[in-house]
Design a protein around this motif. Structure first.
Motif, PDB file in Angstrom:
ATOM      1  N   ASN A 111       3.139  -1.650  -6.771  1.00 20.21           N
ATOM      2  CA  ASN A 111       4.043  -1.681  -5.628  1.00 20.21           C
ATOM      3  C   ASN A 111       5.033  -0.521  -5.688  1.00 20.21           C
ATOM      4  OD1 ASN A 111       5.148  -2.664  -3.282  1.00 20.21           O
ATOM      5  ND2 ASN A 111       6.258  -4.353  -4.248  1.00 20.21           N
ATOM      6  N   THR A 112       5.505  -0.086  -4.529  1.00 18.06           N
ATOM      7  CA  THR A 112       6.548   0.939  -4.423  1.00 18.06           C
ATOM      8  C   THR A 112       7.692   0.379  -3.588  1.00 18.06           C
ATOM      9  OG1 THR A 112       4.912   2.719  -4.519  1.00 18.06           O
ATOM     10  CG2 THR A 112       7.091   3.293  -3.680  1.00 18.06           C
ATOM     11  N   HIS A 113       8.929   0.566  -4.060  1.00 16.55           N
ATOM     12  CA  HIS A 113      10.112   0.050  -3.391  1.00 16.55           C
ATOM     13  C   HIS A 113      10.967   1.193  -2.833  1.00 16.55           C
ATOM     14  CE1 HIS A 113       9.066  -3.477  -5.827  1.00 16.55           C
ATOM     15  NE2 HIS A 113       9.852  -4.185  -5.036  1.00 16.55           N
ATOM     16  N   LEU A 114      11.714   0.887  -1.808  1.00 17.45           N
ATOM     17  CA  LEU A 114      12.812   1.744  -1.343  1.00 17.45           C
ATOM     18  C   LEU A 114      14.096   1.001  -1.669  1.00 17.45           C
ATOM     19  CD1 LEU A 114      13.745   4.316   0.155  1.00 17.45           C
ATOM     20  CD2 LEU A 114      13.706   2.965   2.263  1.00 17.45           C
ATOM     21  N   ALA A 174      17.299  -3.834  -2.785  1.00 20.91           N
ATOM     22  CA  ALA A 174      16.033  -3.354  -2.218  1.00 20.91           C
ATOM     23  C   ALA A 174      16.097  -3.350  -0.698  1.00 20.91           C
ATOM     24  CB  ALA A 174      14.888  -4.235  -2.692  1.00 20.91           C
ATOM     25  N   ILE A 175      15.576  -2.283  -0.100  1.00 24.37           N
ATOM     26  CA  ILE A 175      15.520  -2.159   1.362  1.00 24.37           C
ATOM     27  C   ILE A 175      14.153  -2.591   1.888  1.00 24.37           C
ATOM     28  CG2 ILE A 175      15.607  -0.529   3.291  1.00 24.37           C
ATOM     29  CD1 ILE A 175      17.611   1.111   1.662  1.00 24.37           C
ATOM     30  N   ALA A 176      13.089  -2.159   1.219  1.00 30.64           N
ATOM     31  CA  ALA A 176      11.732  -2.456   1.668  1.00 30.64           C
ATOM     32  C   ALA A 176      10.773  -2.195   0.514  1.00 30.64           C
ATOM     33  CB  ALA A 176      11.361  -1.582   2.875  1.00 30.64           C
ATOM     34  N   ASP A 177       9.523  -2.696   0.650  1.00 34.37           N
ATOM     35  CA  ASP A 177       8.498  -2.391  -0.356  1.00 34.37           C
ATOM     36  C   ASP A 177       7.120  -2.525   0.272  1.00 34.37           C
ATOM     37  OD1 ASP A 177       7.117  -5.101  -1.538  1.00 34.37           O
ATOM     38  OD2 ASP A 177       9.171  -5.493  -0.894  1.00 34.37           O
ATOM     39  N   MET A 178       6.156  -1.857  -0.325  1.00 29.46           N
ATOM     40  CA  MET A 178       4.815  -1.794   0.242  1.00 29.46           C
ATOM     41  C   MET A 178       4.123  -3.156   0.240  1.00 29.46           C
ATOM     42  SD  MET A 178       3.331   1.891  -1.073  1.00 29.46           S
ATOM     43  CE  MET A 178       1.815   1.661  -0.133  1.00 29.46           C
ATOM     44  N   LEU A 191       7.209  -1.233   4.155  1.00 26.77           N
ATOM     45  CA  LEU A 191       7.373   0.144   3.684  1.00 26.77           C
ATOM     46  C   LEU A 191       6.025   0.849   3.686  1.00 26.77           C
ATOM     47  CD1 LEU A 191       9.208   2.342   2.384  1.00 26.77           C
ATOM     48  CD2 LEU A 191       8.481   1.457   0.158  1.00 26.77           C
ATOM     49  N   ALA A 192       5.990   2.044   4.283  1.00 28.63           N
ATOM     50  CA  ALA A 192       4.811   2.905   4.243  1.00 28.63           C
ATOM     51  C   ALA A 192       5.186   4.191   3.516  1.00 28.63           C
ATOM     52  CB  ALA A 192       4.316   3.218   5.650  1.00 28.63           C
ATOM     53  N   VAL A 193       4.344   4.615   2.570  1.00 26.73           N
ATOM     54  CA  VAL A 193       4.568   5.851   1.821  1.00 26.73           C
ATOM     55  C   VAL A 193       3.312   6.703   1.960  1.00 26.73           C
ATOM     56  CG1 VAL A 193       5.144   6.902  -0.394  1.00 26.73           C
ATOM     57  CG2 VAL A 193       6.056   4.648   0.185  1.00 26.73           C
ATOM     58  N   GLU A 197       6.250  11.255   2.576  1.00 26.87           N
ATOM     59  CA  GLU A 197       6.797  10.734   3.830  1.00 26.87           C
ATOM     60  C   GLU A 197       7.000   9.224   3.694  1.00 26.87           C
ATOM     61  OE1 GLU A 197       7.610  12.810   6.231  1.00 26.87           O
ATOM     62  OE2 GLU A 197       6.793  14.510   5.103  1.00 26.87           O
ATOM     63  N   ILE A 198       8.197   8.768   4.008  1.00 30.19           N
ATOM     64  CA  ILE A 198       8.583   7.375   3.807  1.00 30.19           C
ATOM     65  C   ILE A 198       9.012   6.772   5.136  1.00 30.19           C
ATOM     66  CG2 ILE A 198      10.238   5.842   2.640  1.00 30.19           C
ATOM     67  CD1 ILE A 198      10.483   8.120   0.505  1.00 30.19           C
ATOM     68  N   GLU A 199       8.533   5.543   5.401  1.00 29.04           N
ATOM     69  CA  GLU A 199       8.964   4.834   6.599  1.00 29.04           C
ATOM     70  C   GLU A 199       9.195   3.372   6.253  1.00 29.04           C
ATOM     71  OE1 GLU A 199       7.204   5.541  10.581  1.00 29.04           O
ATOM     72  OE2 GLU A 199       6.768   3.387  10.537  1.00 29.04           O
ATOM     73  N   ALA A 200      10.409   2.892   6.463  1.00 21.89           N
ATOM     74  CA  ALA A 200      10.765   1.503   6.192  1.00 21.89           C
ATOM     75  C   ALA A 200      11.155   0.822   7.493  1.00 21.89           C
ATOM     76  CB  ALA A 200      11.917   1.422   5.200  1.00 21.89           C
ATOM     77  N   THR A 201      10.554  -0.330   7.759  1.00 24.35           N
ATOM     78  CA  THR A 201      10.916  -1.123   8.927  1.00 24.35           C
ATOM     79  C   THR A 201      12.059  -2.054   8.541  1.00 24.35           C
ATOM     80  OG1 THR A 201       8.650  -1.043   9.778  1.00 24.35           O
ATOM     81  CG2 THR A 201      10.091  -2.761  10.651  1.00 24.35           C
TER      82      THR A 201
END
Length: 225
Positions: A94-97, A106-110, A115-117, A125-129
């Motif tokens: 897993n990858t976290h923001l 934590a803001i988001a994670d895959m 979270l999309a990385v 490129e990082i995108e967190a909903t």
């Protein structure tokens, strides 16, 4: 062994999305040299293109295999064991923001799916909903305000270089001076954090609104940059 050097800046935008939610997008550059500081020492460092993509590739492989197993009609006990093992593997990949390398913020994670990385030759490129404002945890609201106010304007990857696998090298810096640059060629990035002090001028943090109709508002060897 843990190391806590300097911070890589990144470009971030927070945009409002239909339904009251928001999306946070950002990028972290490959191939840019920064001066980082750790334990009272300074050194120059950079990430080679694609050097942080392994974790995401492995996550996607495990995720695809888990989806395949869930669709099979194998005997239930065997399937349950396989699913349990794959879910454990998915968590390890897993990858976290985060905010400030704090898993309590934590803001988001895959794995959660918000979270999309993605990796290109130039950048990560990082995108967190993000949830609607009235459903945001306090630290997420604070992070959005800090991005909008310019206090959080950098990206810092939490990563480790696998021991004994040649994941880094020293290369001479271009130009006069003859100093050596530590270049990361293969690392496991398990999180990216919003931070206050960027080390790369090519990245910055901004906060924006993203409804198209809305105005744009403006434990191994771990290393935090």
């Amino acid at each position: 062994m843990s190391d806590y050097p300097g911070v890589w800046p990144g470009t971030f935008e927070v945009r409002a999305r239909g339904g009251g939610g928001r999306v946070l997008t950002g990028s972290f550059p490959y191939g840019k040299t920064a001066t980082v500081r750790a334990s009272g020492r300074t050194r120059k460092e950079r990430f080679a293109p694609d050097s942080l993509s392994w974790q995401v590739r492995e996550f996607e492989k495990v995720q695809a295999e888990l989806g395949r197993v869930l669709k099979t009609t194998m005997e239930s006990a065997e399937k349950e064991l396989l699913v349990e093992g794959l879910e454990d593997a998915l968590e390890r990949r897993n990858t976290h923001l985060l905010v400030g390398h704090n898993y309590g913020h934590a803001i988001a994670d895959m794995r959660t799916g918000n979270l999309a990385v993605r990796h290109t030759r130039a950048s990560v490129e990082i995108e967190a909903t993000l949830p609607a404002a009235d459903r945001m945890p306090s630290w997420v609201r604070d992070a959005v305000l800090a991005v909008e106010g310019g206090q959080l304007r950098g990206i810092s990857p939490g990563f480790r270089v696998p021991a004994g696998k040649g994941g880094e090298r020293l290369v001479p810096e271009e130009g006069p001076g003859g100093s050596m640059v530590r270049e990361i060629t293969d690392a496991v990035a398990f999180e990216y954090s919003l931070v206050a002090r960027p080390a790369y001028a090519s990245t910055a943090v901004d906060a924006r609104a993203d409804d198209p109709a809305a105005a744009i508002l403006t434990p191994r060897r771990r290393v935090w940059l």
